[in-house]
Design a protein around this motif. Structure first.
Motif, PDB file in Angstrom:
ATOM      1  N   VAL A   1      -5.116  10.638   7.098  1.00  0.00           N
ATOM      2  CA  VAL A   1      -3.828  10.478   6.412  1.00  0.00           C
ATOM      3  C   VAL A   1      -3.577  11.770   5.620  1.00  0.00           C
ATOM      4  N   PRO A   2      -2.301  12.070   5.334  1.00  0.00           N
ATOM      5  CA  PRO A   2      -1.995  13.362   4.689  1.00  0.00           C
ATOM      6  C   PRO A   2      -2.431  13.455   3.227  1.00  0.00           C
ATOM      7  N   GLY A   3      -2.861  12.354   2.645  1.00  0.00           N
ATOM      8  CA  GLY A   3      -3.270  12.364   1.236  1.00  0.00           C
ATOM      9  C   GLY A   3      -3.296  10.928   0.753  1.00  0.00           C
ATOM     10  N   ILE A   4      -3.217  10.722  -0.547  1.00  0.00           N
ATOM     11  CA  ILE A   4      -3.210   9.351  -1.056  1.00  0.00           C
ATOM     12  C   ILE A   4      -1.771   8.855  -1.142  1.00  0.00           C
ATOM     13  N   LEU A   5      -1.520   7.739  -0.497  1.00  0.00           N
ATOM     14  CA  LEU A   5      -0.177   7.158  -0.469  1.00  0.00           C
ATOM     15  C   LEU A   5      -0.094   6.019  -1.482  1.00  0.00           C
ATOM     16  N   ASN A   6       1.130   5.641  -1.844  1.00  0.00           N
ATOM     17  CA  ASN A   6       1.275   4.584  -2.859  1.00  0.00           C
ATOM     18  C   ASN A   6       1.215   3.174  -2.266  1.00  0.00           C
ATOM     19  N   ALA A   7       0.998   3.067  -0.966  1.00  0.00           N
ATOM     20  CA  ALA A   7       0.776   1.763  -0.328  1.00  0.00           C
ATOM     21  C   ALA A   7       0.212   2.015   1.059  1.00  0.00           C
ATOM     22  N   ASP A   8      -0.352   0.984   1.645  1.00  0.00           N
ATOM     23  CA  ASP A   8      -0.843   1.082   3.013  1.00  0.00           C
ATOM     24  C   ASP A   8       0.367   1.126   3.956  1.00  0.00           C
ATOM     25  N   PRO A   9       0.556   2.223   4.691  1.00  0.00           N
ATOM     26  CA  PRO A   9       1.749   2.351   5.538  1.00  0.00           C
ATOM     27  C   PRO A   9       1.822   1.309   6.650  1.00  0.00           C
ATOM     28  N   ARG A  10       0.695   0.637   6.929  1.00  0.00           N
ATOM     29  CA  ARG A  10       0.726  -0.421   7.940  1.00  0.00           C
ATOM     30  C   ARG A  10       1.369  -1.679   7.364  1.00  0.00           C
ATOM     31  N   ILE A  11       1.466  -1.749   6.035  1.00  0.00           N
ATOM     32  CA  ILE A  11       2.017  -2.947   5.406  1.00  0.00           C
ATOM     33  C   ILE A  11       3.415  -2.701   4.841  1.00  0.00           C
ATOM     34  N   LEU A  12       3.605  -1.573   4.168  1.00  0.00           N
ATOM     35  CA  LEU A  12       4.912  -1.277   3.576  1.00  0.00           C
ATOM     36  C   LEU A  12       5.555  -0.081   4.260  1.00  0.00           C
ATOM     37  N   GLU A  13       6.892  -0.178   4.436  1.00  0.00           N
ATOM     38  CA  GLU A  13       7.611   0.981   4.967  1.00  0.00           C
ATOM     39  C   GLU A  13       7.853   1.971   3.824  1.00  0.00           C
ATOM     40  N   ASP A  14       8.398   3.105   4.159  1.00  0.00           N
ATOM     41  CA  ASP A  14       8.664   4.210   3.211  1.00  0.00           C
ATOM     42  C   ASP A  14       7.684   4.311   2.048  1.00  0.00           C
ATOM     43  N   THR A  15       6.463   4.652   2.392  1.00  0.00           N
ATOM     44  CA  THR A  15       5.467   4.940   1.367  1.00  0.00           C
ATOM     45  C   THR A  15       5.686   6.369   0.865  1.00  0.00           C
ATOM     46  N   GLU A  16       5.155   6.645  -0.314  1.00  0.00           N
ATOM     47  CA  GLU A  16       5.239   8.005  -0.849  1.00  0.00           C
ATOM     48  C   GLU A  16       3.835   8.531  -1.060  1.00  0.00           C
ATOM     49  N   GLN A  17       3.692   9.847  -0.946  1.00  0.00           N
ATOM     50  CA  GLN A  17       2.381  10.444  -1.160  1.00  0.00           C
ATOM     51  C   GLN A  17       2.290  11.036  -2.563  1.00  0.00           C
ATOM     52  N   TYR A  18       1.156  10.859  -3.203  1.00  0.00           N
ATOM     53  CA  TYR A  18       0.945  11.486  -4.508  1.00  0.00           C
ATOM     54  C   TYR A  18       0.511  12.924  -4.301  1.00  0.00           C
ATOM     55  N   GLU A  19       1.103  13.820  -5.090  1.00  0.00           N
ATOM     56  CA  GLU A  19       0.677  15.215  -5.041  1.00  0.00           C
ATOM     57  C   GLU A  19      -0.547  15.392  -5.934  1.00  0.00           C
ATOM     58  N   LYS A  20      -0.479  14.733  -7.099  1.00  0.00           N
ATOM     59  CA  LYS A  20      -1.553  14.825  -8.083  1.00  0.00           C
ATOM     60  C   LYS A  20      -1.821  13.449  -8.659  1.00  0.00           C
ATOM     61  N   LEU A  21      -3.068  13.178  -8.948  1.00  0.00           N
ATOM     62  CA  LEU A  21      -3.420  11.926  -9.625  1.00  0.00           C
ATOM     63  C   LEU A  21      -4.557  12.225 -10.592  1.00  0.00           C
ATOM     64  N   SER A  22      -4.687  11.393 -11.605  1.00  0.00           N
ATOM     65  CA  SER A  22      -5.825  11.587 -12.514  1.00  0.00           C
ATOM     66  C   SER A  22      -7.007  10.756 -12.003  1.00  0.00           C
TER      67      SER A  22
END
Ligand code: ASP
Ligand code: MG
Length: 412
Positions: free
Chosen positions: A219-240
């Motif tokens: 996957v391209p990075g950490i997403l805000n949801a599992d793309p298999r479950i939710l549509e239009d997920t977003e990727q985090y650029e930075k996280l703590s």
């Protein structure tokens, strides 16, 4: 110095190994430890082998499938079968033959590490044609206790051994080593729990004071949801570190939960990025968090709601809650959601047949127990008013909870 970790999916075939080699060769001049998992789904196959061998069943076919899977990759990559690979194939066969009298957990840890031992042997043989690299047996430096299948790291011994025995190797060559495995004080192989290779990378990064730890994923990075479950997920650029720790607590399968603590301790940045799309920079996990964190959705299926009711019409008081929690602690059960009322305490856990049986055995005397299975748990971390619209509202809600930051709902 950099630590790279490649999971099973990234080395599932010869093309994957070639891709790994390209990534490594493009970062020359860097000191590097490369942690690799078992190829593809080999660990599942090895688990099958353990079960069959322990049950006294014929495991020849499973063994042959595992061997020919690796042999195919070897044939595509190399002119001949590496000696080291042959040694591990042989030791796997020998261990399997002598398994019948062995304790099941110990048996698991004798067999399952072969996935990582075989994959790294193949990868090192291929990579050494292109860069200066050395195969390293991580079991010789990661010391654990004897809690087989889920062993705990002895940090003092591990750090000492890594600095003494591994650091000099890192200084002269790129190190190819195994995730997921270690060894106890008697020299038995141990494993750190399924998907534990991320954790191995973190142990190495922490003990060797690495400058960075990169986990290469599909996957391209950490997403805000599992793309298999939710549509239009977003990727985090930075996280703590904290955000990601919390995400894994709620069940997000972004990284092995034990990974964060050691790297946060030393403020080592963790990068999650794609081995398929190397131009993308991925997600960086580090100390501060500058951007406001968007809502994160975590879904967990196969949940069991257990309700314990007092038998004598007294209250569900702290003493009784204490009794229940003690049993859960004893059984190593994590509560995913809980709620109490005057006479009951309800808690939601991952549904595992043998654990619910033990709960029954241990709590039946003092409580009336009811079990409600096949439920789902959704968590929205950092919820916003419109984030609720994304949940599957047509389901029947069993229990819900809302705090300032998080919303959780158990539904059927
Ligand atoms: N090979 C092990 C597993 O599949 C460890 C890992 O992949 O991280 O669980
Ligand atoms: Mg894996």
């Amino acid at each position: 110095m950099q630590i790279f970790k490649f999971g099973g999916a990234s080395v599932k075939d010869a093309a994957g190994v070639k891709n790994l080699a390209e990534i490594i060769s493009s970062c020359d001049n860097e000191q590097m430890v490369v942690v690799v998992s078992a190829m593809g789904k080999s660990t599942n196959k090895l688990e099958d082998l353990v079960k069959q061998a322990l049950a006294g069943e014929n495991y020849e076919q499973t063994l042959n499938e595992l061997k020919s899977y690796h042999r195919e990759v070897i044939d595509e990559l190399l002119g001949s079968t590496p000696d080291r690979y042959l040694l591990f194939e042989e030791s796997l066969e020998n261990e399997l033959m002598n398994l019948s009298q062995v304790d099941p957990m110990l048996a698991y840890d004798k067999i399952v590490p072969h996935g990582e031992l075989m994959s790294t042997s193949i990868i090192e043989a291929y990579l050494s044609q292109q860069v200066k690299c050395e195969w390293f047996d991580v079991r010789s430096v990661i010391r654990t206790d004897q809690y087989f299948t889920e062993a705990n790291v002895d940090w003092v011994v591990t750090e000492r051994q890594m600095l003494q025995d591994l650091k000099p190797v890192v200084e002269r060559a790129i190190v190819i080593t195994q995730g997921f495995i270690g060894s106890d004080v008697e020299g038995n192989s141990t494993t750190l729990g399924r998907e534990g290779s991320d954790y191995t990378g973190a142990i190495l990064a922490c003990c060797l004071n690495a400058d960075g730890f990169t986990v290469w994923k599909d996957v391209p990075g950490i997403l805000n949801a599992d793309p298999r479950i939710l549509e239009d997920t977003e990727q985090y650029e930075k996280l703590s570190y904290r955000e990601v720790t919390e995400m894994t607590y709620y069940g997000a399968q972004v990284i092995h939960p034990k990974t964060l603590k050691p790297i946060a301790q030393k403020s080592i940045p963790l990068i999650v990025r794609s081995f398929l799309d190397r131009d993308k920079s991925g997600t960086v996990i580090a100390s501060e968090n500058t951007t406001k964190t968007i809502p994160c959705f975590v879904f967990k299926g196969n949940q069991l709601l257990v309700t314990a009711q007092v038998k004598d019409h007294s209250f569900m008081n702290e003493k009784k809650l204490g009794m229940i929690l003690q049993v859960l602690d004893l059984l190593n059960i994590k509560i995913n959601l809980m709620q109490n009322s005057a006479l009951t305490f309800s808690f939601c856990i991952d549904n595992k047949e043998f654990k619910s049986r033990r709960i029954k055995e241990l709590l039946n005397r003092d409580f009336i127990l009811t079990f409600d299975g096949a439920l789902n748990l959704a968590t929205i971390k950092n919820y916003t008013p419109d984030s609720f619209n994304k949940l599957p509202w047509n389901r029947s809600i069993i229990m819900e909870q809302k705090t300032t930051n998080n919303y959780q709902v158990l539904y059927r």
